[in-house]
Design an enzyme around this catalytic site. Structure first.
Site, short mmCIF file in Angstrom:
data_model
loop_
_atom_site.label_atom_id
_atom_site.label_comp_id
_atom_site.label_asym_id
_atom_site.label_seq_id
_atom_site.Cartn_x
_atom_site.Cartn_y
_atom_site.Cartn_z
N ASP A 137 13.56 -1.77 -2.29
CA ASP A 137 13.28 -1.08 -3.54
C ASP A 137 14.02 -1.70 -4.72
OD1 ASP A 137 13.78 1.16 -5.64
OD2 ASP A 137 12.19 2.00 -4.39
N TRP A 164 9.97 3.30 -5.70
CA TRP A 164 8.90 2.56 -4.99
C TRP A 164 8.90 2.91 -3.52
CZ3 TRP A 164 6.69 2.17 -9.12
CH2 TRP A 164 7.29 1.69 -10.27
N ASP A 165 10.06 3.17 -2.94
CA ASP A 165 10.10 3.65 -1.55
C ASP A 165 9.39 4.99 -1.41
OD1 ASP A 165 11.40 1.58 -0.22
OD2 ASP A 165 13.39 2.37 -0.62
N ILE A 166 9.66 5.89 -2.34
CA ILE A 166 9.03 7.21 -2.27
C ILE A 166 7.52 7.10 -2.44
CG2 ILE A 166 8.85 9.45 -3.42
CD1 ILE A 166 11.87 9.16 -4.07
N GLY A 169 5.98 5.62 0.65
CA GLY A 169 5.87 6.58 1.74
C GLY A 169 4.64 7.45 1.60
#
Length: 408
Positions: A137, A164-166, A169
């Site tokens: 991220d 960006w990770d969220i 996901g």
């Protein structure tokens, strides 16, 4: 009368992951009622002890991202452990045969290898960059343009939210359900690959920043807490707090003038600067003059006074608060919000936990369930899914292929 099943009841997903993106995708599906079996190496993956920790040493990060899942720990460095993982991933059933991962998917865990055991396998795989090179991220975010448009000066400012990770996901969970729908319709599985950097690039383009460069030759500059393209900025209150005030619509703009009693003074700004204050762009151009008129008013009132005055007014605003103030003061972060309930998390204690934010009118949101202890469900899953006897499971324990809670 029995309640209708949860939206994803009956769906089984195997997750082999670490850190944020894939775990949040799996947790979202588990919170919607899917059975999500997370497989970790014995002793836990590299995220198992990620900060912050409880006084007992339990990762609040790990437990937060793995609620409602089942945990199996296997010696994934041994052929026997890999074979058990493969059997769980490729178990029969029209609602099974789905793998979610953000770990290197090569060798035994590649789609080509696993699909030999189940032709209709669905595999969701997160990678760093679309060319296969690594990224996280923070490295994706640094190149996205947002840190250069954040803050007030020339130095980049990273946000602490792993945006960006969220987002990845949630893309993974959407992609998984899309592939599952294709399989139901056409009977075929597939591998779905998502690049973390593509999540950021798609977002930058969708928000118009790529087109702004191409069409206008414009690069957004940092403006502190001001809202780009409309009026919005932060103000200090008389008791040392800060709040964010925004006016998108003309109704919201008029409400600010009415409640503060500054409507006439604000209206004078338009003719002086030759801008139309009934237009978002005009208010943006006049933002400094507007702020100069409003700032003294906010400085004379406490946050509590402003809250009372703004209530029911139609003004769009919100207080700045740290995490402690959020938990202590904001009723939205409490059981007054139907999304939240309290649960007992092993190794942590009694904590607030959210249900999935989606609220369905026809099917219930499952109540929040705690994250499992590492390896808590190893024996039950091997028995229920693979039909192994207690003696066979015992032999796997003795051979160091399977472990129960906390590596036992």
């Amino acid at each position: 009368m029995a309640s209708p099943p949860s939206p994803l009841s009956g769906l089984r997903i195997v997750e082999v992951s670490a850190f944020i993106a894939a775990p949040i995708g799996g947790m979202t599906l588990a919170q919607l009622g899917a059975e999500v079996i997370r497989i970790d190496p014995i002793g836990g993956n590299i995220d198992h002890k990620r900060w912050p920790l409880s006084p007992e040493g339990t990762s609040l990060y790990w437990t937060g991202l793995n609620k409602a899942k089942r945990s199996v720990t296997l010696a994934l460095n041994k052929p026997e452990g890999q074979e058990i993982a493969r059997a769980l991933i490729c178990a029969p059933g029209e609602d099974a045969g789905i793998l979610l991962t953000n770990l290197p998917a090569s060798g035994w865990m590649s789609h080509a290898a696993l699909s030999q055991s189940r032709e209709d396998l669905i595999m969701l795989r997160l990678i760093g960059n679309s060319d296969g090179s690594g990224a996280v991220d923070y490295t994706v975010n640094s190149a996205s343009g947002f840190p250069m448009a954040t803050g007030r000066g020339e130095e980049p400012v990273n946000h602490v939210l792993p945006a960006w990770d969220i987002a990845a996901g949630l893309y993974l969970s959407t992609g998984l359900l899309s592939a599952e729908r294709v399989r139901r319709r056409e009977g075929r599985g597939q591998e779905v690959v998502l690049a973390l950097s593509d999540v950021a690039l798609a977002s930058v383009a969708n928000l118009g920043y790529v087109a702004d460069v191409q069409v206008n030759g414009a690069v957004r500059q940092p403006m502190g807490n001001e809202l780009y393209g409309a009026f919005g900025r932060d103000f200090a209150t008389g008791d040392g707090r800060r709040l964010m005030l925004v006016a998108i619509s003309n109704r919201q703009w008029r409400a600010i003038g009415k409640v503060t009693g500054l409507g006439e003074k604000l209206a004078m700004i338009g003719p002086m600067l030759d801008v139309d204050l009934n237009d978002e762009g005009g208010r943006f151009e006049a933002r400094h003059a507007i702020a100069a008129v409003l700032a003294p008013w906010f400085a004379k009132h406490s946050l509590a006074e402003i809250t009372r005055l703004f209530e029911g007014s139609g003004i769009l605003w919100g207080p700045y608060q740290d995490f402690g103030q959020l938990v202590r003061e904001d009723p939205r972060c409490s059981t007054a919000n139907p999304m939240f309930a309290e649960l007992d998390q092993p190794g942590v204690g009694r904590v607030l936990a959210p249900r999935v934010p989606l609220d369905f009118s026809g099917t219930p949101r499952p109540d929040p369930r705690p994250a499992p202890r590492l390896g808590e469900d190893s024996d039950a899953v091997l028995s229920e899914v693979l039909g192994l006897s207690s003696a066979a499971i015992g032999r796997l324990h003795d051979a160091g292929v399977v472990a129960g809670p906390d590596g036992r």
